[in-house]
Design an enzyme around this catalytic site. Structure first.
Site, mmCIF file in Angstrom:
data_model
loop_
_atom_site.group_PDB
_atom_site.id
_atom_site.type_symbol
_atom_site.label_atom_id
_atom_site.label_comp_id
_atom_site.label_asym_id
_atom_site.label_seq_id
_atom_site.Cartn_x
_atom_site.Cartn_y
_atom_site.Cartn_z
ATOM 1 N N SER A 114 0.783 -1.234 0.000
ATOM 2 C CA SER A 114 0.000 0.000 0.000
ATOM 3 C C SER A 114 0.809 1.275 0.000
ATOM 4 O O SER A 114 0.257 2.340 -0.267
ATOM 5 C CB SER A 114 -0.926 0.010 1.212
ATOM 6 O OG SER A 114 -1.689 -1.168 1.231
ATOM 7 N N THR A 115 2.104 1.220 0.322
ATOM 8 C CA THR A 115 2.883 2.458 0.262
ATOM 9 C C THR A 115 2.889 3.010 -1.161
ATOM 10 O O THR A 115 3.052 4.213 -1.360
ATOM 11 C CB THR A 115 4.335 2.224 0.712
ATOM 12 O OG1 THR A 115 4.799 0.985 0.197
ATOM 13 C CG2 THR A 115 4.435 2.197 2.222
#
Lengths: 589, 123
Positions: free
Chosen positions: A287-288
């Site tokens: 998700s970064t």
């Protein structure tokens, strides 16, 4: 005749010379002889006069005309065989110390067996048969023991065994042990660098003209290592990586990879401890990557900051389903997509961006190529061969592309520093040298990203990274790793990337934990927000005073209440955050 | 006459020889001293290098942290311990007629302590 040579015996004193009067030829001959003697004497007197004048001149007078020769060849200073490696503050990280090693010349050894017995009184852990073989065997040079202590050297010398000799050489010593192990690397017995900085700068170090100054700050390195180690231990993880970068120069202030080894003893180098997870390991970060998706969308103009997407239903593409980990089941604005880390929202955002634009932006962020950092252990990102729609969607939330932690930290630095990407480096950047950076997103987009990242920490999944008094922004990442082409649920890569102080970011801090296991305290969750975010928060808390970053808020002593965000509150908060950032940026100029 | 000149010459020669060899031995001694000093400098430089390594080892952050905790009872600074000058309360305005002097005013401004009234320093 007798009249001529009259001797007056009474007139002459004993010490007076007798006067002899001669005439004619004899007188002439005598005169000639006398003249010759006088001339010779005059010449000698002249020579002595010259010598004595010169002598008086040299010894008594100052400006005697002696040439002032500076004897370069004999007054050189002592240098070790290999140059030092230092951190940015001049602390010695690697140095060569003089050492003594023992070898045997069997031809000189008189009695190998008794010599071996006596030698083993000083070095008891020598193998008896081995030593006897070395003392009696063929050849003229057999190592017995390397790197003796001064006491051992003295005792062996005192034994007085013929045939044993000492050789003086230098040994590479790392005073800080494990702290910067992967970065510094190792040298082999001959003093050749075989890993890390030792290998990359082998020529420079053997030149030994001046020490090598790295960009690393050993204090930050120790802090990052300690906090990362605590997280890895607490969650029984397989390993981890930690990075701190300076966003305005691209310098690496800390680079940690766990598990690590002690470069002072090669015994600790077992298994895969030598693998540099920070630069060589490539992972699907998860998700970064939504940060980059949002940045691309805002920069390319495909969505506005208060736009959004419908995340109520999972997306079905071919055999795959894209769904959220913590579904909100409603329309989400762009800030909310990041706060709640919505895969569906990110995928739809990426579809609007388009494959070509996405690939182009990722290239500008440096995600598609190995980084030109000055280390031999650099990993090459794994990117899809054909960039189809499904790839675009999965890449939007960090799957389907694998990059190293250094890629991620460096690119996030470009997000927060006004949009300029600097190549990450491990060498100290001397003030005054020009910086080569590339504008990858606009300044306006960077400002929006700062606001979004701050919201994630204030209200989103990054709450555990908060530090009282400081404005921090970031993003969590929780990604499943693949084994044999299938995703394994419990094999996670949990990460958190943060930047501070958000009003004028100076540093990016990244913590990646490989395969954490949930514990009771975290309700068996092992995601980025539980495992990595607290570590980053603690790192920031400890490094801020060291780096001279003062707290932004003095009055804030307690953590803010955990309110459930609504659309209105969010946008107001976001606008306020963006305004603050703009103000602070303007005030700091 | 000649004898005196001879004598003078002999004396001069002797004197010059003495001076010459004296100077030569002095130079030799100085050169020897120079060599030994240079060797001493090299040894000192090597010792300094080893001491740099020792200093770096003693300054290992891991080691300092353990020592600080054990002997000094120190822990890393918490943000709550940091402040800024512009966060301090403003200084109260100086009023000469205030009883007790400016110190009393500060105490009053800080809220709490009643100033001890002194009747002036000169009587």
């Amino acid at each position: 005749m007798s009249d001529d040579s009259q001797l007056c015996l009474t007139d002459r004193k004993p010490w007076e010379t007798r006067r002899v009067h001669l005439d004619g030829v004899r007188k002439q001959a005598l005169e000639t002889g006398r003249n010759r003697v006088v001339v010779t004497a005059a010449v000698f007197a002249l020579a002595f006069a010259v010598v004595s004048t010169r002598l008086v001149g040299l010894t008594v007078m100052d400006q005697a005309g002696e040439p002032q020769v500076v004897r370069h060849s004999e007054t050189r200073s002592w240098t070790a065989e290999r140059a030092d490696i230092r951190d940015r503050n001049g602390v010695v990280l690697a140095t060569s110390l003089p050492t003594v090693s023992l070898y045997a010349d069997p031809r000189e050894v008189l009695d190998p067996i008794s010599a071996a017995a006596r030698l083993r009184t000083v070095l008891p852990d020598l193998d008896r048969q081995d030593v006897i073989a070395k003392l009696s065997g063929p050849g003229r040079f057999n190592w017995i023991r390397r790197n003796l202590t001064p006491t051992q050297q003295y005792d062996i010398n005192r034994l007085g065994i013929p045939g044993l000799q000492f050789q003086h050489s230098d040994r590479r010593v790392y005073p800080h042990g494990r702290t910067a192990a992967h970065l510094l690397g190792l040298t082999d017995l001959d003093g050749l660098g075989i890993a890390g900085v030792e290998q990359a700068f082998d020529d420079h170090l053997r030149d030994r003209v001046k020490p090598l100054n790295l960009s690393i700050d050993i204090r930050l390195q120790a802090i990052v290592r300690q906090e990362l180690m605590a997280a890895v231990d607490e969650f029984r993880a397989a390993g981890g990586a930690g990075l701190v970068l300076d966003v305005n120069t691209g310098e690496t202030l800390a680079m940690v990879s766990l598990p690590d080894f002690d470069p002072n003893s090669a015994d600790t180098l077992q298994g895969d401890v030598g693998f540099n997870r920070a630069t060589k390991g490539v992972y699907e970060m998860g998700s970064t990557f939504k940060l980059f998706t949002a940045a691309m969308a805002l920069d390319a103009g495909t969505v506005a900051i208060d736009g959004g997407y419908d995340a109520s239903k999972p997306i079905r593409v071919a055999r795959f389903t894209i769904h959220d980990s913590h579904p909100e089941n409603r329309w989400l604005s762009v800030p909310e997509i990041l706060i709640h880390s919505s895969n569906i929202g990110a995928a739809k955002m990426a579809l609007d961006i388009g494959s070509e634009t996405q690939r182009r932006y990722l290239g500008r962020f440096g995600m598609l190529n190995a980084l030109p950092v000055e280390l031999p252990e650099v990993g090459r990102p794994l990117v899809p061969a054909h960039w189809r729609e499904i790839n675009t969607m999965t890449i939007s939330y960090g799957h389907g592309i694998a990059v190293s932690p250094l890629h991620l930290a460096s690119a996030v630095g470009a997000l927060v520093n006004g949009g300029i990407r600097y190549s990450p480096t491990i060498l100290k950047h001397e003030a005054g040298n020009p910086m080569a950076g590339e504008q990858v997103i606009s300044q306006a987009t960077s400002r929006k990203m700062r606001g979004l990242m701050e919201l994630v920490v204030q209200q989103g999944t990054g709450k555990n990274a908060r530090v009282a008094g400081y404005r921090i922004g970031g993003k969590t990442g929780t990604a499943e790793q693949q084994v044999d082409g299938r995703y394994v649920r419990k094999k996670l890569i949990s990460s958190f990337v943060g930047a501070f102080p958000m009003e004028n970011p100076r540093y990016v801090v990244l913590a990646v934990v490989d395969e954490p296991h949930g514990i009771k305290r975290t309700f068996n969750y092992a995601g980025g927000g539980w495992v990595a975010a607290p570590a980053v928060g603690r790192i920031i808390e400890r490094m801020a005073p060291l780096m001279g970053v003062a707290p932004t808020f003095i009055e804030e002593r307690t953590k803010p209440k955990n309110t459930k965000p609504t659309r209105g509150t969010l946008l107001v908060a976001l606008r306020a955050a963006i305004d603050d950032a703009r103000e602070a940026r303007g005030a700091s100029r | 006459m000649i004898r005196q000149t001879t004598l003078l010459a002999v004396i001069l020669a002797a004197a010059l020889s003495v001076i010459l060899f004296g100077v030569k031995y002095q130079v030799q001694d100085l050169e020897g001293e120079l060599t030994s000093i240079e060797r001493g400098i090299l040894n000192e430089e090597r010792a300094i290098h080893v001491l740099h390594a020792e200093w770096a080892h003693l300054n290992d952050p891991k080691r300092l942290r353990v020592l600080a905790e054990r002997y000094l009872g120190l822990a890393p600074i918490a943000p709550i311990q940091l402040g800024r000058f512009d966060a301090l309360p403003d200084r109260p305005a100086f009023d000469e007629n205030q009883e007790g002097g400016p110190r009393a005013m500060s105490l009053a401004a800080a809220g709490g302590a009643t100033p001890v009234v002194s009747h002036g320093s000169t009587r």
